[in-house]
Design an enzyme around this catalytic site. Structure first.
Site, PDB file in Angstrom:
ATOM      1  N   MET A  33       3.859  -4.005   5.314  1.00 55.58           N
ATOM      2  CA  MET A  33       3.135  -5.076   6.012  1.00 55.58           C
ATOM      3  C   MET A  33       4.123  -6.185   6.389  1.00 55.58           C
ATOM      4  SD  MET A  33      -0.692  -5.195   4.550  1.00 55.58           S
ATOM      5  CE  MET A  33      -0.413  -6.140   3.064  1.00 55.58           C
ATOM      6  N   HIS A  37      11.499  -7.479   1.937  1.00 54.07           N
ATOM      7  CA  HIS A  37      12.278  -7.960   0.785  1.00 54.07           C
ATOM      8  C   HIS A  37      13.059  -6.792   0.186  1.00 54.07           C
ATOM      9  CE1 HIS A  37       9.097  -6.074  -1.462  1.00 54.07           C
ATOM     10  NE2 HIS A  37       8.190  -6.964  -1.097  1.00 54.07           N
ATOM     11  N   HIS A  40      11.316  -3.439  -0.249  1.00 58.30           N
ATOM     12  CA  HIS A  40      11.222  -2.602   0.958  1.00 58.30           C
ATOM     13  C   HIS A  40      12.582  -1.962   1.265  1.00 58.30           C
ATOM     14  CE1 HIS A  40       7.982  -5.718   1.964  1.00 58.30           C
ATOM     15  NE2 HIS A  40       7.331  -4.594   1.818  1.00 58.30           N
ATOM     16  N   GLN A  64      -7.613  -3.964   5.039  1.00 58.13           N
ATOM     17  CA  GLN A  64      -7.452  -3.881   3.580  1.00 58.13           C
ATOM     18  C   GLN A  64      -7.575  -5.241   2.888  1.00 58.13           C
ATOM     19  OE1 GLN A  64      -3.344  -2.127   4.105  1.00 58.13           O
ATOM     20  NE2 GLN A  64      -2.894  -3.302   2.267  1.00 58.13           N
ATOM     21  N   ARG A 190       3.968 -11.658  -2.042  1.00 59.89           N
ATOM     22  CA  ARG A 190       3.081 -12.737  -2.498  1.00 59.89           C
ATOM     23  C   ARG A 190       3.746 -13.660  -3.517  1.00 59.89           C
ATOM     24  NH1 ARG A 190      -1.254  -8.616  -1.815  1.00 59.89           N
ATOM     25  NH2 ARG A 190      -2.602  -9.396  -0.161  1.00 59.89           N
TER      26      ARG A 190
END
Ligand code: PAF
Length: 285
Positions: A33, A37, A40, A64, A190
């Site tokens: 998404m 970082h 990933h 989602q 997050r």
């Protein structure tokens, strides 16, 4: 700084993929998404070892997110992501907009029972159906030989394995271990929501799960080890959603002493929901 040019439509994506396939090259897909970082980038590195060409998708999937969740504020940095992925040697970055993924009149969804119902599925009722729908679409659009998912979203990983099995999608699903900050906090987009004080306290989440895994390894029963972990988290100011010990393949609840399991937890620090998990036994290195 070499940014890679994004591919925005399924048509352009398929044209490029067809050329690579005609040349006999294999394709590895890393669905994301965005807000790229190190977690990933570790998936990208693994993808490079698994396929001749690496495709990364960047799509914040509205399906989602629940109505009161963070879809609008979810971290987005397309420009920065294209630089990071270009520098990481990715071959194609697919960046569809919402209309490309969910055209007007879209009315087909992939729903899954059982695996999707507990843990994160309990607090986020339609979340995994949204994930299952978008992952099915991405697998159909890219038709990769292998697709890579992080163990950080352990329940998601099992959901994806299940849907690929149930729907006979011909793709290998490869998992990559959780990437952590030096203090143990699992890397997540997050984490950017945490205040400096919350960020300082956040590693207690990982430490507590590690202690829980160690308690289980030393023969303590699941119930008492879970009570201890929950107590420690609440004492440190976390609002616990769940702390649990599950079968690593089915996510069924385990009781008493266990030999092989997965400990999983979700907890809020302020408004930020953290998730993490660890295997039992813990890896030796
Ligand atoms: O893990 C994520 O980033 C997302 O859930 C995924 C798999 C890209 C689907 O939107």
């Amino acid at each position: 700084m070499t940014a890679i040019d994004p591919t925005r439509t399924v048509k352009d994506l398929r044209q490029q993929l067809a050329k690579w396939r005609a040349a006999g090259e294999t394709i590895a897909l890393v669905p994301t998404m965005g807000a790229i970082h190190f977690g990933h980038l570790s998936l990208v590195e693994l993808a490079k070892s698994k396929g001749d060409r690496v495709v990364v998708s960047l799509f914040v999937n509205p399906a989602q997110f629940g109505p009161r969740e963070d879809f609008a504020t979810y971290p987005r940095d397309e420009e920065g992501d294209l630089v990071k992925l270009g520098e990481a040697g990715v071959d194609l970055v697919f960046v569809p907009d919402i209309a490309e993924m969910y055209p007007k009149g879209f009315s087909t969804t992939v729903t899954m029972s059982d695996l999707t119902e507990g843990l994160c599925g309990a607090a986020r009722p339609n979340h995994f159906n949204g994930v299952a729908t978008v992952v099915t679409k991405l697998l159909w659009q890219v038709a990769p030989d292998v697709a890579l998912f992080g163990e950080k979203d352990y329940q998601q990983l099992l959901v994806v394995r299940r849907l690929v099995h149930d729907l006979n999608i011909p793709v290998e699903i490869a998992a990559a271990p959780i990437v952590r900050e030096e203090d143990g906090l699992a890397i997540s987009s997050r984490n950017a929501y945490l205040s400096p004080d919350q960020r300082k306290r956040a590693p207690i989440f990982y430490q507590t799960l590690r202690e829980l895994a160690q308690d289980l390894e030393s023969g303590r029963g699941c119930d008492s080890a879970i009570v201890k972990a929950r107590y420690k988290l609440e004492g440190a100011g976390f609002r616990v959603d769940y702390v649990t010990v599950r079968d690593p393949d089915t996510l069924k609840t385990l009781e008493g002493p266990v030999k092989r399991a997965r400990v999983l937890a979700a907890a809020y620090l302020g408004q930020t929901r953290l998730i993490d998990n660890l295997p039992v036994p813990l890896p030796t290195s």
